[in-house]
Design a protein around this motif. Sequence first.
Motif, PDB file in Angstrom:
ATOM      1  N   ASN A   1       0.869  -1.171   0.000  1.00  0.00           N
ATOM      2  CA  ASN A   1       0.000   0.000   0.000  1.00  0.00           C
ATOM      3  C   ASN A   1       0.908   1.223   0.000  1.00  0.00           C
ATOM      4  O   ASN A   1       2.116   1.100  -0.185  1.00  0.00           O
TER       5      ASN A   1
ATOM      6  N   GLU B   1      -3.291  -2.573  -1.464  1.00  0.00           N
ATOM      7  CA  GLU B   1      -3.815  -1.930  -2.663  1.00  0.00           C
ATOM      8  C   GLU B   1      -3.333  -2.600  -3.935  1.00  0.00           C
ATOM      9  O   GLU B   1      -4.087  -2.760  -4.887  1.00  0.00           O
ATOM     10  N   TYR B   2      -2.054  -2.994  -3.954  1.00  0.00           N
ATOM     11  CA  TYR B   2      -1.481  -3.616  -5.144  1.00  0.00           C
ATOM     12  C   TYR B   2      -0.807  -4.934  -4.787  1.00  0.00           C
ATOM     13  O   TYR B   2      -0.198  -5.062  -3.719  1.00  0.00           O
TER      14      TYR B   2
ATOM     15  N   TYR C   1       4.001   4.008  -6.869  1.00  0.00           N
ATOM     16  CA  TYR C   1       3.168   5.068  -6.304  1.00  0.00           C
ATOM     17  C   TYR C   1       3.472   6.446  -6.880  1.00  0.00           C
ATOM     18  O   TYR C   1       2.993   7.455  -6.373  1.00  0.00           O
TER      19      TYR C   1
ATOM     20  N   ILE D   1      -2.188   1.451 -14.827  1.00  0.00           N
ATOM     21  CA  ILE D   1      -1.279   0.365 -14.466  1.00  0.00           C
ATOM     22  C   ILE D   1      -0.308   0.062 -15.603  1.00  0.00           C
ATOM     23  O   ILE D   1       0.876  -0.192 -15.368  1.00  0.00           O
TER      24      ILE D   1
ATOM     25  N   ILE E   1       0.941  -6.354 -12.412  1.00  0.00           N
ATOM     26  CA  ILE E   1       0.420  -5.564 -11.295  1.00  0.00           C
ATOM     27  C   ILE E   1      -1.089  -5.798 -11.209  1.00  0.00           C
ATOM     28  O   ILE E   1      -1.799  -5.675 -12.201  1.00  0.00           O
TER      29      ILE E   1
ATOM     30  N   LYS F   1      -4.404  -4.558  -9.133  1.00  0.00           N
ATOM     31  CA  LYS F   1      -4.920  -3.488  -8.263  1.00  0.00           C
ATOM     32  C   LYS F   1      -6.228  -3.922  -7.633  1.00  0.00           C
ATOM     33  O   LYS F   1      -7.165  -4.346  -8.322  1.00  0.00           O
ATOM     34  N   LYS F   2      -6.259  -3.822  -6.328  1.00  0.00           N
ATOM     35  CA  LYS F   2      -7.449  -4.148  -5.569  1.00  0.00           C
ATOM     36  C   LYS F   2      -8.366  -2.943  -5.479  1.00  0.00           C
ATOM     37  O   LYS F   2      -7.994  -1.835  -5.848  1.00  0.00           O
TER      38      LYS F   2
END
Length: 254
Positions: free
Chosen positions: A131, A191-192, A214, A220, A244, A246-247
Amino acid sequence: MIAVGKVNIGMRRSKNEDSVFVSNESVGPLPNLYIVADGMGGHKAGAIASKLAIDAFCDYIEGHKSNSLGSEENLILLLKRGILHANYVIYNKGLENPDYTGMGTTITLCTVIDGNAYIAHVGDTRLYCMNSNQIKQVTVDHSLVQEMLEQGMITQNDAQEHPQRHVITRAVGTYEQVKVDTLKQSLNGVEYMLLCSDGLTSMMSEETIHKLIYASYSDIEGTIDHLIEKANEAGGVDNIAVIIVKKGEVNTTC
């Protein structure tokens, strides 16, 4: 879930031996699936091994489409058996063709269900969670340098530059049997997720990777392009594979 994966040949290699697989849709009974594989072997064998591993794993999972996962134990067992099937396919391909003898590949894969990542792993391809506050390596490398670290023979700083940092102690397909690590990782506060080959991690520190992810990129895909660009600027000594994921919702702790 939003996920993107890319592979780049790097600056020093004449061929690409890394492979990725990204699906935000169902694969067999799995609701999603993300895989990075880094092949090895003479001739074109490394590229064949990494692709075979992904194809054989996905074929195995699709072959169990009618199966109900039922429990976490069944899910983990399915992932493990999928890699064992890939090991069987690659190993026997090596027996059939002398050009492919001894070929193998690393593999790191995961599926996300109900806020948890279920991971299976062989070799030194990695999965990270992060995160905005921190980055954490979730998988443990199956490598000579990792064993030296665990035995206190070298420091973490030594490991980044160690001349034998590319020597792995486990791979899919090189032997008739392989040990597969499996684990469950909560994505609460994550988050990732980053899945990548050592073509990325050997070229930059975790702190640099975290900072780049970040930075302010539009999407992405742009972030991955920038990671690859920076890895190549640092030398690009190997192929570079990056996924990657991403949530959605994020908490403040990892």
